[in-house]
Write a protein that holds these residues in place. Structure first.
Motif, short mmCIF file in Angstrom:
data_model
loop_
_atom_site.label_atom_id
_atom_site.label_comp_id
_atom_site.label_asym_id
_atom_site.label_seq_id
_atom_site.Cartn_x
_atom_site.Cartn_y
_atom_site.Cartn_z
N ARG A 102 22.24 36.63 32.60
CA ARG A 102 23.67 36.50 32.37
C ARG A 102 24.49 37.50 32.65
NH1 ARG A 102 26.04 36.35 26.22
NH2 ARG A 102 25.50 38.40 25.61
N VAL A 103 24.07 38.99 32.50
CA VAL A 103 25.26 39.84 32.92
C VAL A 103 25.23 39.84 34.38
CG1 VAL A 103 25.39 42.50 33.07
CG2 VAL A 103 24.43 41.47 31.00
N GLU A 167 36.80 35.41 26.45
CA GLU A 167 38.45 35.97 26.27
C GLU A 167 38.48 37.45 26.56
OE1 GLU A 167 42.32 35.96 23.46
OE2 GLU A 167 40.22 35.12 22.46
N SER A 168 37.64 38.23 26.28
CA SER A 168 37.53 39.53 26.67
C SER A 168 37.40 39.44 28.20
CB SER A 168 36.64 40.38 26.04
OG SER A 168 36.62 40.38 24.51
N LEU A 169 36.49 38.92 28.67
CA LEU A 169 36.23 38.74 30.23
C LEU A 169 37.72 38.39 30.96
CD1 LEU A 169 32.66 37.68 30.23
CD2 LEU A 169 33.31 39.97 30.99
N GLU A 170 38.18 37.18 30.35
CA GLU A 170 39.52 36.77 31.01
C GLU A 170 40.44 37.91 30.89
OE1 GLU A 170 39.61 31.98 29.94
OE2 GLU A 170 39.98 33.47 28.09
N LEU A 171 40.58 38.48 29.94
CA LEU A 171 41.55 39.54 29.84
C LEU A 171 41.26 40.81 30.79
CD1 LEU A 171 42.06 40.10 25.97
CD2 LEU A 171 43.65 39.34 27.40
N LEU A 172 40.03 40.91 31.05
CA LEU A 172 39.64 41.90 31.96
C LEU A 172 39.93 41.70 33.44
CD1 LEU A 172 37.98 44.59 33.04
CD2 LEU A 172 35.73 43.11 33.00
N TYR A 173 39.70 40.31 33.96
CA TYR A 173 40.01 40.13 35.18
C TYR A 173 41.29 39.93 35.59
CZ TYR A 173 40.09 34.81 34.32
OH TYR A 173 40.49 33.55 33.75
N ARG A 193 35.37 48.56 39.35
CA ARG A 193 35.94 48.59 38.00
C ARG A 193 35.67 47.62 37.14
NH1 ARG A 193 35.44 52.73 34.82
NH2 ARG A 193 36.69 52.23 32.99
N MET A 194 35.81 46.43 37.58
CA MET A 194 35.66 45.25 36.65
C MET A 194 34.14 44.97 36.30
SD MET A 194 38.06 42.36 38.34
CE MET A 194 37.43 40.99 37.40
N GLU A 195 33.11 45.37 37.25
CA GLU A 195 31.76 45.40 37.01
C GLU A 195 31.45 46.30 36.05
OE1 GLU A 195 27.35 46.17 39.35
OE2 GLU A 195 29.27 45.62 40.63
N THR A 196 32.17 47.68 36.19
CA THR A 196 31.62 48.89 34.97
C THR A 196 32.14 48.41 33.82
OG1 THR A 196 31.86 50.46 36.89
CG2 THR A 196 32.08 51.27 34.65
N MET A 200 30.09 47.31 30.31
CA MET A 200 30.22 48.13 29.06
C MET A 200 30.66 46.95 27.85
SD MET A 200 32.76 51.21 30.47
CE MET A 200 33.36 51.52 28.84
N LEU A 201 31.31 46.07 28.11
CA LEU A 201 31.40 44.95 27.22
C LEU A 201 30.05 44.32 26.75
CD1 LEU A 201 34.68 42.99 28.56
CD2 LEU A 201 34.28 43.93 26.42
#
Length: 207
Positions: A102-103, A167-173, A193-196, A200-201
């Motif tokens: 999934r990652v 939601e955290s991934l949504e905020l990230l992108y 940077r998004m991948e890194t 981490m998340l």
């Protein structure tokens, strides 16, 4: 970017993109007109930049009457937002390997979204400006775009996706794409940077 309600497993909104505008259901001829206007808008944008682009200019180059164009698009922000929505909706999700975890699936999804406009700086800047506008038709498209991105993230994460992680991934992108659109970094740099940050998340969630 405003995000829609949590994805409920229904068919993607992308399935209706060819026949449905933000204002009404379209017949075949009308759908062709809208498709032509959005494609021409991207061409005009690449030549003139966002500030010089108008619905009138796009309509003229598309061979569509200005009054007719305005029956579909209330503003140039609406037109550009629609063009981006269609590109997103018509872009198939990444073709994941059968054994991808999934990652890996989620990172690939985020990278694809980040690089969707990576080679078109004028379009990228215009989309950022358009989506931040207050036009009600643009607001509607923000919801559709947010819901489609959320659907892709949930599909990548798999069954029982944690809503807090989504939601955290949504905020990230959302934050990352805004920074790229404002010129703080290239889309390739933002994708890295998004991948890194996404990794981490996931690591934090596993603790």
């Amino acid at each position: 970017m405003t995000i829609g309600p949590f994805y409920d497993g229904q068919v993607s909104d992308a399935d209706s993109v060819g026949v449905e505008s933000t204002r009404r259901r379209l017949k075949k001829k009308q759908a062709d007109t809208v498709e032509r206007l959005t494609k021409v808008a991207i061409d005009v944008l690449a030549r003139t930049g966002y500030d010089a682009l108008t619905v009138r200019i796009v309509a003229a180059e598309a061979g569509v009457g200005t009054a007719t164009a305005y029956t579909y698009f209330s503003s140039k922000e609406h037109l550009i937002a629609e063009a981006f929505w269609r590109r997103l909706a018509q872009t198939p999700p990444p073709d994941h390997a059968q054994d991808a975890d999934r990652v890996t699936r989620t990172v690939a999804t985020l990278r694809q979204i980040a690089l969707l406009l990576g080679d078109e700086p004028e379009m990228a800047n215009a989309v950022t400006t358009a989506l931040l506008g207050g036009d009600p038709d643009v607001e509607h498209l923000r919801l559709r775009i947010g819901a489609e991105m959320r659907r892709r993230l949930v599909d990548a994460l798999g069954p029982e996706a944690d809503p807090d992680l989504v939601e955290s991934l949504e905020l990230l992108y959302s934050g990352a794409l805004l920074r790229a659109g404002m010129g703080y970094a290239s889309y390739a740099e933002i994708a890295d940077r998004m991948e890194t940050t996404a990794r981490m998340l996931f690591a934090a969630c596993a603790v």
